[in-house]
Design an enzyme around this catalytic site. Structure first.
Site, mmCIF file in Angstrom:
data_model
loop_
_atom_site.group_PDB
_atom_site.id
_atom_site.type_symbol
_atom_site.label_atom_id
_atom_site.label_comp_id
_atom_site.label_asym_id
_atom_site.label_seq_id
_atom_site.Cartn_x
_atom_site.Cartn_y
_atom_site.Cartn_z
ATOM 1 N N GLU A 494 0.861 -1.203 -0.014
ATOM 2 C CA GLU A 494 -0.074 0.115 -0.008
ATOM 3 C C GLU A 494 0.783 1.254 -0.076
ATOM 4 O OE1 GLU A 494 -2.508 -0.423 3.450
ATOM 5 O OE2 GLU A 494 -3.559 -2.037 2.645
ATOM 6 N N HIS A 517 -7.727 1.307 1.897
ATOM 7 C CA HIS A 517 -7.719 0.980 3.228
ATOM 8 C C HIS A 517 -8.504 1.821 3.948
ATOM 9 C CE1 HIS A 517 -4.887 -1.543 6.138
ATOM 10 N NE2 HIS A 517 -6.084 -1.274 6.698
#
Ligand SMILES: NC(=O)c1ccc[n+]([C@@H]2O[C@H](COP(=O)([O-])OP(=O)(O)OC[C@H]3O[C@@H](n4cnc5c(N)ncnc54)[C@H](O)[C@@H]3O)[C@@H](O)[C@H]2O)c1
Length: 634
Positions: A494, A517
């Site tokens: 990420e 997220h």
């Protein structure tokens, strides 16, 4: 610290805004002016006059005269005033009744308020009636308050100075008050020290004259090494909150009486080292790195609150070695994740995302094809922990049939059905949602083999952890149509910042909802975290409980009652418990309760003892070899 023996030390205490939280004449005004349309205006005028008097801007006699005139009060208003004031005694005075009664001979209440309401408030707390010096009201025949006894020095300017001079106390005099007239006693050379009392109000002109600022009576008592209700005044506990921690947390710490410093952003290592020196409680979110170097410079630090889920940003091992307990908020955003999952399931099953995208291109495609209700569909939950169970309940409320698989034997909620194996769940579910934790064993828990076992066109959600799904296998399954749509919130890699590009093979599928997220990122979750974490930190500071700590032996302790609690954190080597108890035995100390828990590297012993103990015991406990931290609570 007192310089003379206690018998030769006198404590002169102010009443309004010191002994009580309020100015009594303001409260009297609220009672006497009740029902009048101009009440709020008049009350504002009274308050303004009080403040000008307290700050030394107008003379006291002038302030009294003006306020009594505006008040329009009557003798019959006094019982209600006393009743209100009884509930407004300052918290630290309430807590330290023992000091007030034990030293009644040394304590004087000196006020330019009025005896008619001061005496009934202070005497039940141990103050002697003949040690109360204040004005008295003058009434007319009908009982109206028309003024005060003008011969009383306390109705005049420098009245407190005159009174203390007349009292001619033989010893040291310590004055505690919030007003300029209290400072004047010291200014006149009649007091050894003046403590500006700031528990209820802060007056800059008074604070700047003070020898010491006392945010509570505990601070005054601590400063003079007198017996008190708190071993360590809360006003001395400094809290540093970084990264925009939610304001509810700030409030909770302030209400507790701690000194709170807030910074908006994260601090880098050097800045944090500088800021943390006198900090006892640190609150951070995910960006602040609490490294070994930081911790080595944090000698007062007792505990850290991570106002988030993860604690990777904190060197937990060093925290443990230095006796610093770390807490986080593992479940505060459970509901947020559940709601996003439900939302995505509906979006996917109705085929909304491609439709919305088409609309943005100008295409109107009105049809029911490939759109379904969730009612009656089989939802398979992999992982039936906090999120899995809550999703189970909400999904059932929408009419879904819930199946779950967990490695631990979990009780089904509602009508949810337990699957004996992962394969059983994979074969049965129309929609599959991942809610396992991120333990390393769960890497690629769902790969090609698992996708192959799913129903054709299954909807698949991962809002758990990126590495639990083999992304290339998911991409294949999407391409082949095995998976009919997916919602993915977490990824093996990420971006670290909002500036970094999101790179993934999942980009570009019209039937995949991608989110950065944010499963748990809602205002409510932030507020929950803001409430939850301070609760844990306060339990630890006030009671010693470590329940829910991520790095400390977990102990949930009974509330402290009529005892002292000694908290001893030490390296986990054999024999420490024996040594602690030898010290208690040697000093003939009665142990009321004792609790011990250890991890591989540290031990945490809590001992509740009867209230009498000597300083020697504390010193000996601190000197035990391998002691990391020692605290005393009462
Ligand atoms: N997307 C987000 O923003 C977000 C927010 C919060 C939590 N999460 C993630 O959601 C997941 C679930 O969180 P939680 O609070 O419910 O955790 P939890 O620890 O309460 O529940 C996890 C459950 O998974 C079970 N489990 C572990 N491995 C398993 C396996 N191989 N097969 C079957 N069951 C298994 C455990 O026994 C446990 O019951 C975690 O991975 C967490 O990191 C994501």
């Amino acid at each position: 610290m007192l310089t003379k023996p206690l018998e030769q030390t006198y404590f002169v205490i102010d009443f309004d805004s010191t002994f009580t939280k309020v100015e009594a004449l303001d409260v009297l005004g609220e009672i006497s002016l009740a029902g009048r349309p101009d009440r709020d205006d008049v009350l504002d005028q009274i308050k303004a006059i009080t403040d000008r008097g307290m700050a030394g801007e107008i003379s006291l006699s002038e302030s009294l005269r003006l306020r009594l005139k505006l008040l329009n009060a009557h003798r019959d208003h006094l019982p209600a005033l006393v009743e209100t004031l009884t509930g407004k005694v300052s918290d630290s005075f309430q807590r330290n009744r023992v000091f007030l009664t034990d030293h009644a001979d040394q304590i004087y209440v000196v006020s330019s308020g009025f005896k008619e309401f001061i005496v009934p408030i202070v005497t039940p707390l141990g103050i002697k009636e003949d040690h109360v010096f204040a004005n008295t009201f003058e009434f007319d025949e009908a009982g109206n308050i028309i003024g005060c006894d003008c011969t009383n020095p306390l109705s005049m300017d420098k009245g407190k100075v005159q009174l203390i001079r007349d009292l001619n106390l033989d010893g040291d005099v310590y004055v505690i008050g919030d007003g300029y007239t209290d400072y004047e006693i010291k200014e006149a050379g009649l007091a050894n020290r003046f403590y500006a009392f700031t528990e209820n109000v802060m007056r800059p002109t008074v604070i700047e004259k003070a020898d010491h600022i006392a945010p509570s009576l505990d601070e005054f008592l601590y400063h003079n090494k007198l017996s008190r209700s708190q071993s360590y005044p809360k006003s001395r506990i400094k809290v540093l909150l970084l990264e925009n921690v939610h304001p509810v947390a700030v409030n909770l710490f302030e209400q507790e009486g701690f000194k709170v410093e807030i910074r908006k952003g994260a601090l880098d290592e050097d800045e944090l080292i500088e800021a943390i020196r006198d900090v006892s409680i640190l609150g951070i979110r995910s960006k602040t790195q609490v490294t070994r170097r930081v911790l080595e410079n944090a000698n007062k630090l007792m505990t850290i609150g991570a106002f988030c889920i993860g604690t990777n940003q904190i060197d937990l091992k060093t925290c443990m070695e230095r006796g610093i307990a770390v807490f986080n908020a593992p479940y505060s955003n459970t509901r947020s994740v559940v709601e996003l999952a439900i939302g995505e399931i509906i979006m996917l099953i109705r085929n909304i995302v491609p439709k919305s995208n088409q609309m943005h291109q100008g295409d109107w495609d009105k049809s029911a094809k490939n759109s379904f209700e969730v009612r009656g569909k089989k939802l398979g939950l992999i992982g039936y922990g906090n999120i899995g169970t809550q999703l189970s309940v909400v999904a059932e409320a929408l009419g879904m049939e819930v199946y779950f698989y967990d490695v631990v034997d979990k009780l089904s909620l509602g009508n949810a059905r337990k699957c004996k194996s992962l394969d059983e769940l994979l074969a049965i579910a129309d929609i599959i949602s991942m809610h396992v934790d991120g333990r390393p064993d769960n890497k690629n828990l769902i790969g090609k083999r698992e996708f192959d076992r799913m129903k054709n066109g299954v909807l698949f959600l991962n809002l758990a952890r990126g590495h639990v799904v083999d992304v290339p296998a998911l991409v294949e399954a999407l391409k082949s149509g095995k998976v009919g749509g997916a919602g993915v919130d977490v990824f093996p890699h990420e971006p670290k910042t909002n500036q970094e590009e999101f790179v993934s093979e999942l980009r570009g599928f019209s039937n995949v909802i991608l989110t950065p997220h944010i499963g748990g990122s809602t205002e409510e979750a932030q507020e929950n975290i803001g409430n939850f974490v301070p609760g844990k930190l306060l339990e630890y500071i006030n009671n010693g409980s470590t329940y829910g700590s991520v790095n400390f032996p977990e102990l949930q302790l009974p509330l402290l009652k009529d005892s002292h609690r000694l908290l001893h954190i030490h390296a986990n080597v054999p024999g420490i418990m024996g040594r602690i108890n030898q010290i208690f035995a040697k000093h003939d100390i009665n142990i009321r309760g004792q609790y011990l828990k250890t991890t591989e590297s540290i031990g945490y012993v809590i001992t509740d003892i009867a209230k009498n103990y000597s300083e020697e015991v504390v010193e000996e406990l601190k000197r035990i070899e391998h002691t990391i931290k020692f605290r005393l609570l009462y």
